[in-house]
Design a protein around this motif. Structure first.
Motif, PDB file in Angstrom:
ATOM      1  N   ILE A 146       0.834  -1.204   0.000  1.00  0.00           N
ATOM      2  CA  ILE A 146       0.000   0.000   0.000  1.00  0.00           C
ATOM      3  C   ILE A 146       0.868   1.253   0.000  1.00  0.00           C
ATOM      4  CG2 ILE A 146      -1.644   1.336   1.362  1.00  0.00           C
ATOM      5  CD1 ILE A 146      -2.854  -1.331   2.286  1.00  0.00           C
ATOM      6  N   ARG A 147       1.901   1.239   0.833  1.00  0.00           N
ATOM      7  CA  ARG A 147       2.800   2.404   0.897  1.00  0.00           C
ATOM      8  C   ARG A 147       3.504   2.628  -0.444  1.00  0.00           C
ATOM      9  NH1 ARG A 147       8.152   2.975   4.833  1.00  0.00           N
ATOM     10  NH2 ARG A 147       8.854   5.012   4.016  1.00  0.00           N
ATOM     11  N   THR A 148       3.987   1.554  -1.042  1.00  0.00           N
ATOM     12  CA  THR A 148       4.654   1.665  -2.337  1.00  0.00           C
ATOM     13  C   THR A 148       3.684   2.153  -3.410  1.00  0.00           C
ATOM     14  OG1 THR A 148       6.118  -0.169  -1.738  1.00  0.00           O
ATOM     15  CG2 THR A 148       5.999   0.426  -4.069  1.00  0.00           C
ATOM     16  N   GLY A 149       2.457   1.628  -3.376  1.00  0.00           N
ATOM     17  CA  GLY A 149       1.467   2.010  -4.371  1.00  0.00           C
ATOM     18  C   GLY A 149       1.076   3.472  -4.277  1.00  0.00           C
ATOM     19  N   ILE A 150       0.963   3.986  -3.062  1.00  0.00           N
ATOM     20  CA  ILE A 150       0.602   5.394  -2.891  1.00  0.00           C
ATOM     21  C   ILE A 150       1.646   6.295  -3.541  1.00  0.00           C
ATOM     22  CG2 ILE A 150       0.416   7.225  -1.155  1.00  0.00           C
ATOM     23  CD1 ILE A 150      -1.013   5.224   0.649  1.00  0.00           C
ATOM     24  N   GLY A 151       2.917   5.999  -3.297  1.00  0.00           N
ATOM     25  CA  GLY A 151       3.975   6.798  -3.913  1.00  0.00           C
ATOM     26  C   GLY A 151       4.011   6.644  -5.422  1.00  0.00           C
ATOM     27  N   ARG A 152       3.837   5.404  -5.891  1.00  0.00           N
ATOM     28  CA  ARG A 152       3.861   5.158  -7.334  1.00  0.00           C
ATOM     29  C   ARG A 152       2.704   5.877  -8.032  1.00  0.00           C
ATOM     30  NH1 ARG A 152       5.154   1.079 -11.051  1.00  0.00           N
ATOM     31  NH2 ARG A 152       4.670   1.936 -13.109  1.00  0.00           N
ATOM     32  N   CYS A 153       1.543   5.864  -7.424  1.00  0.00           N
ATOM     33  CA  CYS A 153       0.390   6.532  -8.030  1.00  0.00           C
ATOM     34  C   CYS A 153       0.587   8.046  -8.095  1.00  0.00           C
ATOM     35  CB  CYS A 153      -0.877   6.202  -7.251  1.00  0.00           C
ATOM     36  SG  CYS A 153      -1.431   4.513  -7.465  1.00  0.00           S
ATOM     37  N   TRP A 154       1.246   8.596  -7.085  1.00  0.00           N
ATOM     38  CA  TRP A 154       1.516  10.037  -7.136  1.00  0.00           C
ATOM     39  C   TRP A 154       2.446  10.360  -8.303  1.00  0.00           C
ATOM     40  CZ3 TRP A 154      -0.707  14.230  -5.950  1.00  0.00           C
ATOM     41  CH2 TRP A 154      -0.011  15.436  -5.890  1.00  0.00           C
TER      42      TRP A 154
END
Length: 262
Positions: free
Chosen positions: A195-203
């Motif tokens: 989830i943490r990785t995905g949040i940054g990637r989506c930004w």
């Protein structure tokens, strides 16, 4: 040595190490800015503007409201896209990792769709949803989905059978009960990391999501680059970096709190 003394010394050394990292990090940033300033002396402003020129542009864009408007526009499709993609990715990852039947049925489709980059979905976003926040959110959701899917799948798949046996011995016999009370807690470190990785990637994906005309930070960067306004480009890149820093710091704090039991 008493527990109180150990705790006190541990906190002291921890603070010293944190201060050392902060000072060295500040020195690294200062060195980078100095190299940037030196390099700007040998290049025209439309190639590499000086740091003070970028700072002036940053403040000007902020005061005019253009930067705030772009930030709100990007968040408008980044947030729902991230939420939808994360939710679907975690749910499907847990389901397929737990159910051999579902995994066997979906495995060929997963292998076919996984290599497709979010940028390749722009045509579908325009045709199905349109040039709007929904279309941009669709692209961002696609980026969030696979990161969270594989994190959840890997986390659940790695849960030891011994944990399941312990759960059954304590009276948890249904699949839903085992998943809720045993599997999800055991797989939570991998899921939360995803989830943490995905949040940054989506930004980071907002530039791709806005490339076809949706307003926001990414669109501002693309427009400024086409006009050779490099100072504006760097100003909005700095905005993206600052927002990412805030997001990642906040998620890390939540992650450390949730996983404090480890």
């Amino acid at each position: 040595m008493s527990i109180e003394l150990e705790t006190e010394l541990g906190g002291e050394f921890g603070d010293e190490r944190g201060l050392r990292r902060f000072l060295l990090g500040t020195l690294g940033v200062a060195g980078f800015v100095a190299l940037w300033w030196v390099a700007s002396l040998f290049n025209p402003s439309y190639v590499l503007p000086a740091p003070d020129a970028v700072a002036e542009t940053f403040v000007g864009e902020l005061r005019s409201g253009a930067m705030t408007t772009a930030l709100v526009q990007s968040i408008t499709h980044w947030l729902p896209g991230t939420i939808v993609g994360t939710t679907l990715g975690v749910a499907l990852g847990v389901t397929l990792a737990w159910s051999d039947l579902a995994d066997d049925v979906a495995a060929p489709l997963v292998r076919v769709l996984r290599p497709v980059p979010p940028l390749a979905l722009i045509g579908f976003a325009i045709a199905w949803i349109g040039i709007n926040d929904g279309g941009a959110a669709f692209i961002i959701a696609a980026g969030a989905f696979w990161i969270n899917y594989y994190a959840a799948y890997g986390g659940v798949d790695s849960v030891s059978d011994e944990f399941l046996d312990v759960g059954r011995s304590l009276g948890v016999t249904s699949d839903i009960g085992l998943v809720r009370k045993v599997v999800l807690p055991a797989a939570s470190p991998e899921i939360i990391t995803g989830i943490r990785t995905g949040i940054g990637r989506c930004w980071m994906l907002i530039i791709a999501a806005e490339i076809f005309g949706v307003p926001g930070i990414g669109r501002k960067i693309l427009t400024a680059s086409n006009n050779l306004a490099v100072d504006v480009v760097i100003a909005y890149i700095l905005l993206m970096s600052l927002v990412y820093l805030v997001l990642d710091t906040g998620v890390e704090a939540v992650q450390n709190r949730v996983l404090a039991w480890r």
